[in-house]
Enzyme design. Structure first.
Site, mmCIF file in Angstrom:
data_model
loop_
_atom_site.group_PDB
_atom_site.id
_atom_site.type_symbol
_atom_site.label_atom_id
_atom_site.label_comp_id
_atom_site.label_asym_id
_atom_site.label_seq_id
_atom_site.Cartn_x
_atom_site.Cartn_y
_atom_site.Cartn_z
ATOM 1 N N LYS C 98 -0.210 -12.378 -8.347
ATOM 2 C CA LYS C 98 -1.115 -11.307 -7.921
ATOM 3 C C LYS C 98 -2.060 -11.058 -9.091
ATOM 4 O O LYS C 98 -1.615 -10.675 -10.184
ATOM 5 C CB LYS C 98 -0.332 -10.026 -7.595
ATOM 6 C CG LYS C 98 -1.250 -8.808 -7.410
ATOM 7 C CD LYS C 98 -0.473 -7.545 -7.088
ATOM 8 C CE LYS C 98 -1.354 -6.301 -7.268
ATOM 9 N NZ LYS C 98 -0.603 -5.059 -6.994
ATOM 10 N N ASN C 207 4.474 0.698 -3.975
ATOM 11 C CA ASN C 207 5.380 0.726 -5.119
ATOM 12 C C ASN C 207 5.659 2.154 -5.564
ATOM 13 O O ASN C 207 6.751 2.667 -5.367
ATOM 14 C CB ASN C 207 4.798 -0.101 -6.270
ATOM 15 C CG ASN C 207 5.760 -0.217 -7.450
ATOM 16 O OD1 ASN C 207 6.779 0.450 -7.523
ATOM 17 N ND2 ASN C 207 5.431 -1.088 -8.390
#
Lengths: 339, 66, 262
Positions: C98, C207
């Site tokens: 990512k 997250n």
């Protein structure tokens, strides 16, 4: 509600993008409230006797046409033909003659219709609350009554004699029908008879007032346009396809729950396209002559108006299904309480 | 021999193999990544790669991250 | 529309909920959250080992079968992102990256220009590149051209829990970009995740919200279910989805191809 000026602005706006925007909005609202269900019905002309003289109508009292009133046996035969096509909602019509088609006659016809149809509506001369109650008890659940025009001056000019001359009694008809318990009431204006902006404004006022007073009733509206009657031209102003589309779209946006009807006097192409925008009810396989389904050959018929969409019920169903519409023949069933 | 490990100058006492550095400074060697003077030394080369005086060694491992 | 599985770089994902592993109180809570929500993709980061203190290996707490994606967080430009990616690859934990390039400590907004550069380099090296970006159509197109495997637009500022502030722009990416669109950052509640999925996003990554919840495992599960529900709603062709009127007049064009009323 909407202002007269606003209606005028919308109807006179010539830009294609405004029209498309209006249609998109209407289409969205229609799908939101109705999904893709389209109610189908058929008209059944019981009689063309008429005591009123309405200059635009093929049935008017002075017109020299063959006057017929279906007998008990005859309307049964007509009903059987319509029933066999799959239709379960019927709109029974007569000319406006209290004398030839009194409540008793209409009641008997309704009782006969109840053997074949789930929904029975009448488009006949306006009546009193008590008479509507009697008809309701006989199985009639819907009343259709068009004001034709809300403009009093024009109204007087085109309704020369007979019951129909009484503007106020006619305008009050939906209220009386609602009071009698009718479940379905249809209002309408005859486009081409008068200024469409004023008529539309008045119709909206009338409808809004009815919705507010009798919220349990299911309302629908129609926008018939003046058409030539057997080669005889009668037109005061021309409401073209574009203006008709705008009227129908605007009505949908302002009245999301109201059924919008488009008759077989319109071309198949226009009918099909307007289904995508706002129309939710349509007649199919219609015949607008008394005895037109089973009794008389075509050359002997005197239709109230000429039909442009001559597709059969089966053809209409096929078209609807091919366009992913859901043809609905009956959406409710009477429950007999007196067991 | 003095080297810089993760930014701190350290005196190496034992051998100068990368494998020994990992063993000395990491709690465990699994998934540890090493860089010597900016060049990655893959784990299969730890046993045959030595470091020299003044080398910069990075010991990197995975942590939580979004 | 059919419920086809999400496929990224040839890998099939049944769960459309991706979980970041930062900010958890401890590894146990993190592991419980991963198991509870059934996610099949988690992101991790790389840091220098603290040679003075004991440090657990986070990878030991991630169930087998879950795809690991290394976040280049900490990279301030393309070059640093590339370096982190290469380090991650050397660990033997796969080549899924990512790209997160941030050079603004106030807003923590991603640098789209550097992200494109890093994507180009890493995709050419065979990495599976999932670039985190500010939802801009031109950047998204450049990322496609650079070889990205997905596009990951931000919903709102990282860790802000503000939800889908970029809704209209993400919708444009969903409509225009033929790669999986994964909404990342700012998604603070399952309802917000569902909104992104209803809009047509292919997956959501969260997250902070999960890691900082009182019961992370429970919230992770709630996210997974909301995402599934949102995706189903999208597949159902939600009636509230409105098409914008176009110049081609799909509803009224017919009026122009017939002569005026006879």
């Amino acid at each position: 509600m909407i202002s007269l000026q606003k209606i005028n602005d919308i109807l006179s706006d010539q830009r294609p993008e405004s029209l498309e925007e209006l249609a998109q909005e209407a289409s969205f609202v229609t799908r939101q409230y109705f999904g893709r269900a389209i109610s189908l019905y058929a008209p059944l002309y019981l009689s063309n006797y008429c005591s009123s003289h309405c200059t635009y109508c093929g049935f008017h009292a002075l017109n020299k046409i063959k006057r017929i009133k279906l007998s008990d046996d005859q309307y049964h035969r007509e009903m059987q033909v319509i029933h066999a096509q799959g239709i379960r909602n019927i709109l029974m019509l007569t000319g406006e003659s209290y004398q030839h088609t009194p409540v008793k006659y209409l009641k008997e016809a309704a009782q006969a219709a109840a053997q074949y149809f789930q929904g029975i509506a009448l488009e006949v001369h306006p009546m009193r609350v008590e008479e509507y109650k009697e008809l309701f008890a006989a199985g009639v659940d819907g009343i259709t009554v068009y004001q034709e025009t809300y403009d009093r001056t024009r109204y007087a000019q085109v309704h020369l004699s007979g019951y129909k001359k009484d503007y106020d009694f006619r305008r009050d008809t939906p209220r009386r029908a609602a009071q009698a318990g009718m479940r379905h009431i249809a209002l309408g204006i005859l486009l081409g008879l008068s200024d469409p902006v004023t008529d539309l404004f008045e119709l909206y006022e009338h409808l809004a007032q009815m919705e507010k007073s009798y919220p349990g009733v299911e309302y629908s509206v129609s926008f018939p346009r003046l058409r030539p009657i057997k080669s005889q031209e009668f037109m005061h102003c021309d409401v073209d396809d574009m203006v008709l589309t705008k009227i129908i779209a605007l009505t949908r946006i302002l009245f999301p729950r109201v059924g919008i009807n488009l008759s077989t006097r319109e071309e198949p192409k226009l009918r099909d396209h307007l289904l995508e925008i706002a129309v939710t009810r349509m007649s199919a396989g219609s015949n607008t002559s008394v005895g037109g389904y089973a009794l008389l050959p075509e050359e002997a018929q005197d239709p109230q108006f000429d039909i442009k969409d001559e597709r059969s019920v089966a053809e209409i169903i096929h078209v609807l299904k091919s366009k992913n519409f859901d043809p609905v023949f009956t959406d409710w069933r009477r429950i007999e309480n007196n067991v | 021999m003095k080297v810089t490990i993760n930014g701190t100058i350290k005196e190496l006492t034992g051998s100068s193999y990368v494998s020994d550095i990992v063993a000395q400074f990491c709690q465990q060697s699994k998934h540890v990544i090493t860089e010597v003077n900016g060049r990655i030394v893959p784990s299969h080369d730890w046993n045959n790669t030595t470091v020299s005086e003044g080398d910069h060694i990075e010991l990197v491992a995975f942590v939580g991250g979004g | 529309m059919t419920n086809s599985p999400l496929i990224i770089a040839g890998k099939e994902f049944k769960s459309r909920f991706f979980l970041g592993t930062g900010k958890f109180k401890n590894k146990k809570e993190m592991a419980e959250a991963i198991t509870a929500c059934g996610t099949q993709l988690v992101t991790v980061a790389l840091r220098r080992i603290d040679i003075e203190r004991h440090q657990e290996n986070i990878l030991e707490h991630i169930p087998p079968g879950v795809t690991l994606v290394t976040n280049t967080s900490g990279a301030r430009n393309a070059q640093e992102a590339v370096r982190i990616a290469r380090l991650a690859k050397a660990s033997g934990c796969g080549n899924w990256i990512k790209i997160e390039v941030i050079n603004d400590s106030k807003y923590l907004l991603p640098d789209n220009v550097e992200t494109i550069k890093a994507t180009e380099i890493l995709a050419a090296e065979g990495f599976v590149v999932l670039p985190y970006m500010y939802p801009d159509l031109y950047t998204a197109r450049a990322l496609v051209k650079a070889g990205a495997a997905t596009v990951m637009p931000l919903g709102s500022l990282i860790g802000s829990n503000q939800g889908l502030k970029t809704r209209e722009f993400i919708k444009i990416l969903i409509d225009e970009i033929d790669l999986p669109i994964i909404v990342d950052a700012g998604i603070g509640a399952p309802s917000q995740a569902a909104e992104a999925m209803e809009l047509g996003a292919d997956a959501v990554l969260a997250n902070t919200a999960v890691a900082t919840a009182g019961d992370p495992a429970l919230l992770a599960k709630a996210f997974a279910q909301a995402i599934e529900a949102g995706h189903m709603a999208y597949l159902s062709q939600l009636p509230t989805q409105r098409t914008v009127a176009s110049a081609s007049s799909p509803l009224t064009g017919f009026l122009y191809d017939i002569p005026a009323k006879n």
